[in-house]
Motif scaffolding. Sequence first.
Motif, PDB file in Angstrom:
ATOM      1  N   ASN A  93     -40.864  21.504 -17.811  1.00 42.61           N
ATOM      2  CA  ASN A  93     -40.981  21.133 -16.398  1.00 42.61           C
ATOM      3  C   ASN A  93     -41.881  19.912 -16.229  1.00 42.61           C
ATOM      4  N   LEU A  94     -43.031  19.911 -16.878  1.00 43.42           N
ATOM      5  CA  LEU A  94     -43.978  18.804 -16.740  1.00 43.42           C
ATOM      6  C   LEU A  94     -43.414  17.498 -17.296  1.00 43.42           C
ATOM      7  N   ILE A  95     -42.771  17.576 -18.444  1.00 40.38           N
ATOM      8  CA  ILE A  95     -42.213  16.350 -19.031  1.00 40.38           C
ATOM      9  C   ILE A  95     -41.105  15.780 -18.146  1.00 40.38           C
ATOM     10  N   LEU A  96     -40.258  16.645 -17.601  1.00 34.00           N
ATOM     11  CA  LEU A  96     -39.200  16.142 -16.725  1.00 34.00           C
ATOM     12  C   LEU A  96     -39.777  15.524 -15.449  1.00 34.00           C
ATOM     13  N   LYS A  97     -40.852  16.115 -14.914  1.00 40.76           N
ATOM     14  CA  LYS A  97     -41.504  15.534 -13.737  1.00 40.76           C
ATOM     15  C   LYS A  97     -42.000  14.116 -14.052  1.00 40.76           C
ATOM     16  N   ASN A  98     -42.585  13.950 -15.240  1.00 34.66           N
ATOM     17  CA  ASN A  98     -43.045  12.625 -15.663  1.00 34.66           C
ATOM     18  C   ASN A  98     -41.878  11.643 -15.744  1.00 34.66           C
ATOM     19  N   LEU A  99     -40.770  12.089 -16.291  1.00 30.76           N
ATOM     20  CA  LEU A  99     -39.611  11.207 -16.438  1.00 30.76           C
ATOM     21  C   LEU A  99     -39.036  10.798 -15.084  1.00 30.76           C
ATOM     22  N   ILE A 100     -39.037  11.731 -14.135  1.00 31.98           N
ATOM     23  CA  ILE A 100     -38.523  11.416 -12.796  1.00 31.98           C
ATOM     24  C   ILE A 100     -39.352  10.317 -12.145  1.00 31.98           C
ATOM     25  N   PHE A 101     -40.675  10.433 -12.228  1.00 30.16           N
ATOM     26  CA  PHE A 101     -41.549   9.412 -11.629  1.00 30.16           C
ATOM     27  C   PHE A 101     -41.492   8.106 -12.421  1.00 30.16           C
ATOM     28  N   TRP A 102     -41.413   8.225 -13.735  1.00 35.90           N
ATOM     29  CA  TRP A 102     -41.329   7.039 -14.590  1.00 35.90           C
ATOM     30  C   TRP A 102     -40.076   6.238 -14.232  1.00 35.90           C
ATOM     31  N   LYS A 103     -38.955   6.920 -14.134  1.00 35.59           N
ATOM     32  CA  LYS A 103     -37.701   6.264 -13.793  1.00 35.59           C
ATOM     33  C   LYS A 103     -37.740   5.676 -12.386  1.00 35.59           C
ATOM     34  N   SER A 104     -38.341   6.412 -11.453  1.00 32.43           N
ATOM     35  CA  SER A 104     -38.421   5.950 -10.063  1.00 32.43           C
ATOM     36  C   SER A 104     -39.302   4.719  -9.903  1.00 32.43           C
ATOM     37  N   SER A 105     -40.244   4.522 -10.838  1.00 34.87           N
ATOM     38  CA  SER A 105     -41.133   3.358 -10.777  1.00 34.87           C
ATOM     39  C   SER A 105     -40.408   2.070 -11.147  1.00 34.87           C
ATOM     40  N   GLY A 106     -39.203   2.186 -11.699  1.00 36.95           N
ATOM     41  CA  GLY A 106     -38.422   1.017 -12.091  1.00 36.95           C
ATOM     42  C   GLY A 106     -38.663   0.571 -13.515  1.00 36.95           C
ATOM     43  N   ASP A 107     -39.590   1.239 -14.208  1.00 36.06           N
ATOM     44  CA  ASP A 107     -39.886   0.881 -15.596  1.00 36.06           C
ATOM     45  C   ASP A 107     -38.930   1.593 -16.543  1.00 36.06           C
ATOM     46  N   LYS A 108     -38.664   0.988 -17.675  1.00 35.03           N
ATOM     47  CA  LYS A 108     -37.753   1.553 -18.657  1.00 35.03           C
ATOM     48  C   LYS A 108     -38.400   2.742 -19.357  1.00 35.03           C
ATOM     49  N   VAL A 109     -37.667   3.846 -19.407  1.00 36.46           N
ATOM     50  CA  VAL A 109     -38.176   5.056 -20.049  1.00 36.46           C
ATOM     51  C   VAL A 109     -37.764   5.050 -21.519  1.00 36.46           C
ATOM     52  N   PRO A 110     -38.688   5.314 -22.457  1.00 33.17           N
ATOM     53  CA  PRO A 110     -38.334   5.341 -23.876  1.00 33.17           C
ATOM     54  C   PRO A 110     -37.237   6.358 -24.171  1.00 33.17           C
ATOM     55  N   VAL A 111     -36.268   5.933 -24.939  1.00 38.61           N
ATOM     56  CA  VAL A 111     -35.138   6.805 -25.286  1.00 38.61           C
ATOM     57  C   VAL A 111     -35.620   8.050 -26.031  1.00 38.61           C
ATOM     58  N   SER A 112     -36.642   7.890 -26.857  1.00 37.22           N
ATOM     59  CA  SER A 112     -37.137   9.014 -27.655  1.00 37.22           C
ATOM     60  C   SER A 112     -37.640  10.153 -26.770  1.00 37.22           C
ATOM     61  N   LEU A 113     -38.349   9.820 -25.697  1.00 39.36           N
ATOM     62  CA  LEU A 113     -38.873  10.850 -24.800  1.00 39.36           C
ATOM     63  C   LEU A 113     -37.750  11.466 -23.959  1.00 39.36           C
ATOM     64  N   LEU A 114     -36.801  10.654 -23.557  1.00 39.92           N
ATOM     65  CA  LEU A 114     -35.642  11.169 -22.827  1.00 39.92           C
ATOM     66  C   LEU A 114     -34.886  12.180 -23.681  1.00 39.92           C
ATOM     67  N   LYS A 115     -34.706  11.853 -24.948  1.00 40.74           N
ATOM     68  CA  LYS A 115     -33.972  12.723 -25.859  1.00 40.74           C
ATOM     69  C   LYS A 115     -34.694  14.047 -26.069  1.00 40.74           C
ATOM     70  N   VAL A 116     -36.016  13.997 -26.223  1.00 40.65           N
ATOM     71  CA  VAL A 116     -36.804  15.216 -26.393  1.00 40.65           C
ATOM     72  C   VAL A 116     -36.632  16.124 -25.178  1.00 40.65           C
ATOM     73  N   SER A 117     -36.729  15.545 -23.998  1.00 42.60           N
ATOM     74  CA  SER A 117     -36.597  16.326 -22.779  1.00 42.60           C
ATOM     75  C   SER A 117     -35.203  16.930 -22.648  1.00 42.60           C
ATOM     76  N   GLU A 118     -34.181  16.128 -22.911  1.00 39.36           N
ATOM     77  CA  GLU A 118     -32.810  16.631 -22.834  1.00 39.36           C
ATOM     78  C   GLU A 118     -32.586  17.750 -23.845  1.00 39.36           C
ATOM     79  N   ASN A 119     -33.106  17.577 -25.060  1.00 38.51           N
ATOM     80  CA  ASN A 119     -32.984  18.620 -26.088  1.00 38.51           C
ATOM     81  C   ASN A 119     -33.650  19.922 -25.655  1.00 38.51           C
ATOM     82  N   SER A 120     -34.769  19.806 -24.931  1.00 37.27           N
ATOM     83  CA  SER A 120     -35.493  21.010 -24.514  1.00 37.27           C
ATOM     84  C   SER A 120     -34.662  21.862 -23.560  1.00 37.27           C
TER      85      SER A 120
END
Length: 315
Positions: A93-120
Amino acid sequence: LLSPDQKLFFAKMFLKIADFNYRAIGKDTPFNIPLHLITSTHLISCIFTPFSQAKTWKTWARKRLVNDYTSKYSVSPDGYFREGLGYQNVVHNLILKNLIFWKSSGDKVPVSLLKVSENSFEFATKILRIDSTYPLIADTGAHSSHERHIVYREMLNLAAVFFNRPDFLKAAGSPINQTPNEILHWDMGWDGIIKWLKMKKTPFLKRTQLPHDLRNSGLQILGKGKINNCHQGVLHYASNINHAHFDIGSIDIWGYGRPLITDPGFSGYNIISQAVDLSDRSHNLTILSRLKPLGPRLESSEHCQTTQVIQSVDI
């Protein structure tokens, strides 16, 4: 709707929170408690960009997120965060919340962290029982009911929208409700709600239990069947970093529409709970409590008495 004084009060409060978190846990070991502090600091840095330290906080938080939560120490290739199955949902839950705000800020999200979250979340679809409850292994139980929107069956709705994975919905919801918890609609946003409504969903009564080989995470999921005709066995032999079972091995057996054998090995924080954890009630010993398969499961140390004996020369 806020007055200038009220706005200033909240700005000062968020400033203090982010500043304290940054100074307090700069080098703490990665697990869910530091992640709570990293998350709030990251979210504040994304929203309150005029703060003089916002850029510093954001850089620090994102570095910690990527370094800590893509390392083999903190997460398995399957997306298991090694904190028992109860706290797995806290971390994802916490990692996905971070990704939502990270993406909303307009900055590129690292693929590695996206993959970890999706795998979870893919991991979540594999470990859940057919009724969308999760096996009682390690620090699990009703203590997390006040955060019911973060449990697997709820968060899978949000993850399905964020990652565009309609297949996640095959394990979302519950027997009485397949609509996401209301608070998750705010995380989805209007476009996300529309996307969720358009996604294909498997009717609950048609869900099927399957076996899954999660050896990289220290779990084997055995099972077959649909709803009341389903059975599931979870063999857990993972060496966890936190909120773990008190030794390597544990087991969870589910069938006849309810848990049959559970072995959490960890059930709470107070002294009484810790004492119980080390007793035969919750740690590595099966205690039969009822002969009737669909009867109530009584948590009692009394042994089953023999109620009927059938003698036959054919045996």
